[in-house]
Design a protein around this motif. Sequence first.
Motif, mmCIF file in Angstrom:
data_model
loop_
_atom_site.group_PDB
_atom_site.id
_atom_site.type_symbol
_atom_site.label_atom_id
_atom_site.label_comp_id
_atom_site.label_asym_id
_atom_site.label_seq_id
_atom_site.Cartn_x
_atom_site.Cartn_y
_atom_site.Cartn_z
ATOM 1 N N ILE A 104 -21.253 23.598 -23.220
ATOM 2 C CA ILE A 104 -22.149 22.572 -23.523
ATOM 3 C C ILE A 104 -21.916 22.345 -24.835
ATOM 4 O O ILE A 104 -22.457 23.161 -25.793
ATOM 5 C CB ILE A 104 -23.650 22.873 -23.133
ATOM 6 C CG1 ILE A 104 -23.710 23.168 -21.641
ATOM 7 C CG2 ILE A 104 -24.631 21.812 -23.571
ATOM 8 C CD1 ILE A 104 -23.220 21.992 -20.770
ATOM 9 N N ILE A 124 -23.576 19.461 -26.786
ATOM 10 C CA ILE A 124 -25.048 18.569 -27.128
ATOM 11 C C ILE A 124 -26.045 19.050 -26.167
ATOM 12 O O ILE A 124 -25.507 18.849 -24.944
ATOM 13 C CB ILE A 124 -24.600 17.374 -27.500
ATOM 14 C CG1 ILE A 124 -23.326 17.134 -28.531
ATOM 15 C CG2 ILE A 124 -25.680 16.536 -27.942
ATOM 16 C CD1 ILE A 124 -22.962 15.812 -28.547
ATOM 17 N N THR A 125 -27.072 19.226 -26.543
ATOM 18 C CA THR A 125 -28.116 19.552 -25.750
ATOM 19 C C THR A 125 -29.396 18.604 -26.211
ATOM 20 O O THR A 125 -29.889 18.757 -27.726
ATOM 21 C CB THR A 125 -28.706 20.892 -25.381
ATOM 22 O OG1 THR A 125 -27.714 21.809 -24.792
ATOM 23 C CG2 THR A 125 -29.950 21.044 -24.694
ATOM 24 N N ASP A 185 -33.554 17.892 -25.590
ATOM 25 C CA ASP A 185 -34.413 18.403 -24.637
ATOM 26 C C ASP A 185 -35.674 17.774 -25.087
ATOM 27 O O ASP A 185 -36.566 17.873 -25.953
ATOM 28 C CB ASP A 185 -34.787 20.024 -24.849
ATOM 29 C CG ASP A 185 -35.853 20.469 -23.963
ATOM 30 O OD1 ASP A 185 -36.149 19.970 -22.743
ATOM 31 O OD2 ASP A 185 -36.387 21.502 -24.317
ATOM 32 N N SER A 241 -33.526 14.058 -21.634
ATOM 33 C CA SER A 241 -33.118 15.193 -21.963
ATOM 34 C C SER A 241 -31.437 15.086 -21.373
ATOM 35 O O SER A 241 -31.237 14.261 -20.323
ATOM 36 C CB SER A 241 -33.587 16.434 -20.801
ATOM 37 O OG SER A 241 -35.056 16.592 -21.440
ATOM 38 N N GLU A 262 -27.551 17.042 -21.143
ATOM 39 C CA GLU A 262 -26.553 18.154 -21.699
ATOM 40 C C GLU A 262 -25.088 17.355 -21.636
ATOM 41 O O GLU A 262 -24.701 16.751 -20.596
ATOM 42 C CB GLU A 262 -26.607 19.164 -20.712
ATOM 43 C CG GLU A 262 -27.435 19.959 -20.640
ATOM 44 C CD GLU A 262 -27.472 21.512 -19.966
ATOM 45 O OE1 GLU A 262 -26.698 21.331 -18.904
ATOM 46 O OE2 GLU A 262 -28.363 22.379 -20.229
ATOM 47 N N HIS A 311 -20.914 17.603 -22.419
ATOM 48 C CA HIS A 311 -20.007 18.965 -22.427
ATOM 49 C C HIS A 311 -18.979 18.836 -23.264
ATOM 50 O O HIS A 311 -18.665 17.621 -23.655
ATOM 51 C CB HIS A 311 -19.114 18.747 -20.863
ATOM 52 C CG HIS A 311 -20.209 19.117 -19.771
ATOM 53 N ND1 HIS A 311 -20.222 20.304 -19.387
ATOM 54 C CD2 HIS A 311 -21.190 18.374 -18.985
ATOM 55 C CE1 HIS A 311 -21.413 20.351 -18.313
ATOM 56 N NE2 HIS A 311 -21.786 19.104 -18.146
ATOM 57 N N VAL A 329 -32.959 18.971 -30.452
ATOM 58 C CA VAL A 329 -31.379 18.684 -30.285
ATOM 59 C C VAL A 329 -30.496 19.786 -30.896
ATOM 60 O O VAL A 329 -31.060 20.391 -31.840
ATOM 61 C CB VAL A 329 -30.978 17.412 -31.104
ATOM 62 C CG1 VAL A 329 -29.604 17.206 -31.065
ATOM 63 C CG2 VAL A 329 -31.755 15.973 -30.501
ATOM 64 N N ARG A 330 -29.684 20.130 -30.191
ATOM 65 C CA ARG A 330 -28.616 21.186 -30.547
ATOM 66 C C ARG A 330 -27.255 20.585 -30.569
ATOM 67 O O ARG A 330 -27.063 20.262 -29.469
ATOM 68 C CB ARG A 330 -28.930 22.403 -30.107
ATOM 69 C CG ARG A 330 -30.441 23.220 -30.312
ATOM 70 C CD ARG A 330 -30.206 23.462 -31.436
ATOM 71 N NE ARG A 330 -31.818 24.149 -31.835
ATOM 72 C CZ ARG A 330 -32.897 23.732 -31.956
ATOM 73 N NH1 ARG A 330 -32.737 22.339 -32.369
ATOM 74 N NH2 ARG A 330 -33.994 24.222 -32.358
#
Length: 251
Positions: free
Chosen positions: A8, A10-11, A13, A29, A31, A33, A66-67
């Motif tokens: 993953i 980018i996440t 949430d 939300s 995810e 890849h 965000v990550r």
Amino acid sequence: MSSRSSRIAITADRLVKRYKKKTAVNDISLEIHHGETFGILGANGAGKTTTVEMLAGLRTPTEGTVRIWGLDPLADRARVRQILGVQLQQAYMHGALTARELVDLYRSFYPNPLDAEQALAMVDLLDKAKTKFDNLSGGQMQRLSIALALIGQPQVVILDELTTGLDPRARRRIWATIEALEEQTVILVSHAMDEVERLCNRVALIDAGRIIALGSPQELREKAGAATLEDAFVSLTGKQIHDEENEDSTL
């Protein structure tokens, strides 16, 4: 179409963005890849650009996180800039600098940038290297902004309306460039259904700030019982509006 791995990149949430009484993004939300080309589709005002600007750290979410490869694009801004390239709808550059000078300036920001001539050739602008930004056509400005987004060889690239205003030859050249990005994760915001169909592994359909459908272009067509992605888009957004009107009528 880029390959997709199980990692993953980018996440997002439960992203929310409010402006006074208006909610532009409402509980999104995602995810995304590594190596995936991920499309974001929606009508004007659906919340697409606000969503990707929060992903890039250009807007602060009202709620949610965000990550990008584990990094917070707001708290870890300097580190994220080394792995993220962004091309927005509007290109704001120093108008007195030439295309080559802008490329050289952006190259200086990264430890392992593309060669300047390679970057210009990638978007068919070698012959405009000595042309000032203000003297480029709208399409040429667009192509230059794409080159600048890719020049640092970023791990993640956000492209907002990738080929708006480009002629068919330039569009196909840019498509080929994006298709060659096998190791990068690409987020593509577009109104061009043929572009999304060709380039994207998966697509999120956004309406009124929410994701109303998510899947491959084929899966969205099948969900809507539609022959084309454009027909699926019209069918799914229309169904959402119809469902919301029915909900409102029962209140």
